[in-house]
Each structure stands twice: as C-alpha cells, then as structure tokens.
Design a protein around this motif. Structure first.
Motif, short mmCIF file in Angstrom:
data_model
loop_
_atom_site.label_atom_id
_atom_site.label_comp_id
_atom_site.label_asym_id
_atom_site.label_seq_id
_atom_site.Cartn_x
_atom_site.Cartn_y
_atom_site.Cartn_z
N ALA A 52 0.62 -1.13 0.04
CA ALA A 52 0.17 -0.07 -0.20
C ALA A 52 0.98 1.23 0.01
CB ALA A 52 -0.90 0.06 1.17
N ALA A 77 -5.02 -7.80 -5.32
CA ALA A 77 -6.39 -6.89 -5.32
C ALA A 77 -6.32 -5.52 -4.84
CB ALA A 77 -7.17 -7.84 -4.31
N TRP A 78 -5.26 -5.23 -3.89
CA TRP A 78 -4.87 -3.80 -3.40
C TRP A 78 -4.33 -3.00 -4.85
CZ3 TRP A 78 -5.72 -1.17 0.83
CH2 TRP A 78 -5.20 0.14 1.02
N ARG A 80 -5.17 -3.23 -7.73
CA ARG A 80 -6.07 -3.20 -8.62
C ARG A 80 -7.08 -1.90 -8.03
NH1 ARG A 80 -6.04 -8.86 -9.49
NH2 ARG A 80 -7.59 -9.25 -7.91
N SER A 81 -7.13 -1.92 -6.67
CA SER A 81 -8.07 -0.92 -6.19
C SER A 81 -7.18 0.48 -6.36
CB SER A 81 -8.12 -1.16 -4.67
OG SER A 81 -7.13 -0.86 -4.00
N GLN A 82 -5.91 0.40 -6.52
CA GLN A 82 -5.17 1.73 -6.68
C GLN A 82 -5.16 1.98 -8.42
OE1 GLN A 82 -4.37 3.66 -4.11
NE2 GLN A 82 -5.75 2.26 -3.12
#
Length: 265
Positions: A52, A77-78, A80-82
């Motif tokens: 992150a 997944a993290w 992709r969220s960014q």
C-alpha cells in the motif's frame, strides 16, 4: 488454463525481456525467501503489508508469493484498487522453479536503481550489458559512461557497479565477453539469450565465424556510435536494437527472406 486474475509462469516469462513488460512484485515472507533465496527476473521484493506504500504510477503488474495464494491474491487486489492492472502468478515462485525458468540469486541482486558504470562511447558489449540489466535484472538501473581511466574510481565514489573493464566481476572471461558474465552470474541462461550471446560475443571479439549475424551487429553498432555524441541517447537507440535482436533470437531465428520467389541463383 489459469483462473481469472492469474497468469501462468510461461505466459509471464514471455513478457519479461520486452519493452512493455509488467512490473513484478515478490511479496513472499522472509522465511519463504530464506527457503528459496532467488526471485524472478526484474522482480522487486516488497513485503505484502508494504504494497500500500507504493508510489509508482499505476501500470501492469504481476504479483508473486510462494504458492500463488493469499499474499499475492491480496496484494494484487490492493493494487487493482489503486488503478493497477494486476495479476497473480499461478502457482507462485514454487511453480516457476518447478518448470525451470530463470531465477536471479538474491545474494547478487543490487538494490533497485543501483548505478552501473563503464567506459564512454559504448559499442556492442557496453550496450548489450545495459540491455540485459534493464530487461532481466533491474528495470530502474542507471548507467554512467565515463573516461576509461576513471571507471573504477567513479564506481568507488558513487557506489556504482563497474563493468566491461579489466579486473572487475562483470567483464571478459577467457573467450567470453561481459554479456556472458551477466548471464552466468545471474543464472539467466535460456535458449534465446544464449543465442543472442553467441552473436554478441562474435561481434565484440571480432570472431564473425561464430555467428553470421555478427558482422551486421558490428556494422549497426559502429553506425550508432557515429550518429550520437551523447552516450545516453546512443544507449536508448541501442536498447531498441537489442530488443529486436532478442525477438529474433526468441521467435524469428529460423526465418529467412526470399524475394522475389524463384529468382535465379
């Protein structure tokens, strides 16, 4: 067939070594790294709970853990969220090792962005080595071109890795050249890279009998050196040349050219 959001080791390796290769993040734990102290070409080690903190602009990424399960799934997944296009390496580092794809020994891997230094006015080996480093070892590596007499002193003062000069690790070894030394020490031998190495060695040591392509590589290298006064501009142009040579060595080495068809010999 990989599951959604996953990519196989073979598919991943096809992308490594190309100009638009994805970023690779190795999120294995310290214990898992100790058990397998090697990593994928160009991979950056980063703890899963630090993903992150990345400040890199979003792009394409492949995330690696030991078995391709929770750590890489969560990190991807993290990302992709960014805004990243992130996939998980199917089967993780263990699957990569099982199929025998190249892995870099972590004991030799320099920190990301480490500078490398060599003689100015580069030709052949001094372009081929930066290409191999950028495409298979450290995409963020910097290259310094200095007067031949100052290479070692610059390396000492600026924390750079010297190459292609006498008396250093990455240089000529017997009949082999500095490009060969990189492949040897970073365990990067593949059919395509070995085919490239033969051409580079033949051109760099003036033994054109080793590979018919050597004379052409020498001619193009000399031509580039006449086109550019700025070594870094020449490097950029040369990197494109070696990108093409790699694709020939990997995919096109059996292709010839016969036109017009049926012409008289």
């Amino acid at each position: 067939m990989p599951q959604f959001g996953q990519i196989t080791p073979a598919q991943t390796f096809r992308q490594i070594g190309t100009p638009d290769a994805p970023r690779i993040f190795d999120v294995r734990t310290k214990d898992d790294i100790a058990a397998l102290p090697r990593t994928l070409p160009t991979a950056r080690l980063i703890a899963h709970d630090r993903i992150a903190t990345l400040t890199d602009p979003p792009g394409r990424a492949i995330v690696v853990c030991t078995k391709g399960k929770k750590l890489s799934e969560g990190a991807a997944a993290w990302l992709r969220s960014q805004g990243w296009q992130a996939e998980v390496l199917e089967g993780g580092a263990l699957a990569w090792e099982t199929v025998g794809l190249p892995m870099l020994p972590l004991s030799l891997l320099p920190p990301p962005g480490t500078p490398w230094v060599t003689r100015h006015r580069p030709k052949i080996d001094r372009i081929a080595c930066p290409w191999a480093i950028r495409r298979f070892i450290d995409p963020t590596a910097r290259f310094l071109f200095v007067a031949p007499t100052e290479v070692q002193a610059v390396a000492d003062r600026f924390g750079a890795i010297p190459f292609d000069i006498e008396g250093v690790t990455f240089s000529h070894r017997g009949e082999h050249c500095s490009f060969d030394a990189l492949l040897d020490d970073f365990q990067l031998h593949t059919e395509a890279l070995d085919r490239m190495a033969t051409v580079i060695r033949a051109a760099d040591t003036d033994r054109h009998d080793l590979a018919p392509q050597a004379a052409g590589l020498l001619a193009l290298s000399v031509g580039l050196s006449r086109m550019f006064r700025d070594d870094l501009q020449q490097l950029d142009a040369g990197i494109a040349l070696y990108d093409a040579l790699y694709r020939w060595a990997r995919d096109g080495h059996e292709e010839g050219h016969d036109w017009p068809a049926g012409r008289r010999e």
